[in-house]
Design a protein around this motif. Sequence first.
Motif, PDB file in Angstrom:
ATOM      1  N   THR A 158      -3.659  94.435 -44.850  1.00  0.00           N
ATOM      2  CA  THR A 158      -2.789  94.308 -46.014  1.00  0.00           C
ATOM      3  C   THR A 158      -2.076  95.629 -46.308  1.00  0.00           C
ATOM      4  OG1 THR A 158      -4.553  94.907 -47.559  1.00  0.00           O
ATOM      5  CG2 THR A 158      -4.337  92.572 -46.995  1.00  0.00           C
ATOM      6  N   THR A 182       0.118  91.888 -43.313  1.00  0.00           N
ATOM      7  CA  THR A 182       0.855  91.460 -44.498  1.00  0.00           C
ATOM      8  C   THR A 182       1.289  92.674 -45.307  1.00  0.00           C
ATOM      9  OG1 THR A 182      -1.038  91.335 -46.022  1.00  0.00           O
ATOM     10  CG2 THR A 182      -0.631  89.422 -44.618  1.00  0.00           C
ATOM     11  N   ASN A 183       2.268  92.471 -46.179  1.00  0.00           N
ATOM     12  CA  ASN A 183       2.630  93.506 -47.144  1.00  0.00           C
ATOM     13  C   ASN A 183       2.767  92.875 -48.513  1.00  0.00           C
ATOM     14  OD1 ASN A 183       5.486  92.766 -47.747  1.00  0.00           O
ATOM     15  ND2 ASN A 183       5.805  93.261 -45.584  1.00  0.00           N
ATOM     16  N   GLU A 186       5.895  90.524 -49.444  1.00  0.00           N
ATOM     17  CA  GLU A 186       5.992  89.190 -48.858  1.00  0.00           C
ATOM     18  C   GLU A 186       4.715  88.375 -49.029  1.00  0.00           C
ATOM     19  OE1 GLU A 186       6.944  89.798 -44.795  1.00  0.00           O
ATOM     20  OE2 GLU A 186       9.010  90.449 -45.166  1.00  0.00           O
ATOM     21  N   LEU A 187       3.785  88.893 -49.830  1.00  0.00           N
ATOM     22  CA  LEU A 187       2.474  88.265 -49.906  1.00  0.00           C
ATOM     23  C   LEU A 187       2.540  86.829 -50.392  1.00  0.00           C
ATOM     24  CD1 LEU A 187      -0.517  88.704 -49.471  1.00  0.00           C
ATOM     25  CD2 LEU A 187      -0.704  89.538 -51.810  1.00  0.00           C
ATOM     26  N   GLY A 191       4.305  86.267 -45.884  1.00  0.00           N
ATOM     27  CA  GLY A 191       3.006  86.849 -45.553  1.00  0.00           C
ATOM     28  C   GLY A 191       1.882  85.839 -45.663  1.00  0.00           C
ATOM     29  N   GLU A 194       2.011  83.252 -42.829  1.00  0.00           N
ATOM     30  CA  GLU A 194       1.514  83.749 -41.546  1.00  0.00           C
ATOM     31  C   GLU A 194      -0.014  83.711 -41.512  1.00  0.00           C
ATOM     32  OE1 GLU A 194       1.432  85.285 -37.713  1.00  0.00           O
ATOM     33  OE2 GLU A 194       3.073  84.412 -38.875  1.00  0.00           O
ATOM     34  N   VAL A 195      -0.645  84.122 -42.615  1.00  0.00           N
ATOM     35  CA  VAL A 195      -2.103  84.057 -42.677  1.00  0.00           C
ATOM     36  C   VAL A 195      -2.573  82.609 -42.626  1.00  0.00           C
ATOM     37  CG1 VAL A 195      -4.154  84.626 -44.029  1.00  0.00           C
ATOM     38  CG2 VAL A 195      -2.218  86.209 -43.979  1.00  0.00           C
ATOM     39  N   LEU A 217      -4.845  87.862 -51.973  1.00  0.00           N
ATOM     40  CA  LEU A 217      -4.393  87.074 -50.829  1.00  0.00           C
ATOM     41  C   LEU A 217      -4.913  85.644 -50.916  1.00  0.00           C
ATOM     42  CD1 LEU A 217      -3.037  86.794 -48.084  1.00  0.00           C
ATOM     43  CD2 LEU A 217      -5.085  87.772 -47.038  1.00  0.00           C
TER      44      LEU A 217
END
Length: 333
Positions: A158, A182-183, A186-187, A191, A194-195, A217
């Motif tokens: 992160t 992730t950042n 874009e969480l 982001g 993608e997770v 997250l």
Amino acid sequence: MRRYGKNPDEDDVRIRPNRKGNRPRTTIRPKHEDAAEGMVLTVDRGRLTVLVDDREITAMKARELGRKSAVVGDQVAVVGDLSGAKDTLARIVRVEERSSVLRRTADDTDPFERVVVANADQLAIVTALADPEPRPRMIDRCLVAAYDAGLNPLLVLTKSDLAPAGPLLETYGALDLDYVVTNRDELLTAGADEVLRKLTGRVTAFVGHSGVGKTTLVNALVERQRTTGHVNAVTGRGRHTTTSALALPLPGDAGWVIDTPGVRSFGLAHIDPSRVIHAFPDLEPGTVDCPRACSHDEPDCALDEWVATGHAEPARLDSLRRLLSTRERREGD
């Protein structure tokens, strides 16, 4: 003391009235064949929240289970009031066989192991790239625990807006770990998506120390807000954002995430180092010629010859030895 003769009659014997405690005890236990099946979502001071069909019910462990406990992720059989109405209570009468168990100890000298979660098949190791700084030894310990439990590790990095992921990923390159970066900007959008792709179809336990953004997250993934706490930017200390493990469904029944409390240490006293080699299928055949009880980091270890003859990459052996040595080092070293 009253003494009887050789042939006492009925007047010499006092018969106590039958009481509840005098009834003979039976070893036969009910089978509860009509019990409902459910999944433990959380445990709080002896009360368990269990998902039965589409209802969350409150239950407690039945006395007949003895010392056997139920943890988050367990599949259980429950009887009693299954309505889920307020102030109702059901009983957990059976804990089904577990497919996996993730354990940890308080430290490396503590013989008491704690079950973190049951029946997960993936361990997401969440670490921030900055604020707080990464702790590779903590990551190593979580990897050892994942390999020991038979879970697939997933490295979740992160705050990539604060520091690049490349240097840390290079450290674990030889392990061929699955990872996602992730950042914070874009969480809640790309982001999280993608997770989510890495979690679909799995039961994933999230671990990480306080302040890495683990619960934030999870919030983004499950669209269900939980309280997050302020963490000091310098020391990384702060109140834990999660006080007990909690299983949450992903949108569209895509899988489950299990958020666990932030940890400051991950003890491995319960782990047999000989089991870690199973996570290295390219190295394991080379241990056949190792001396008995080989630590895989000594002069007579057969793995050196195995690597020298081209059966595996030297970096893989270095990674194995680094992981095996985590029990000998403190996480801050």
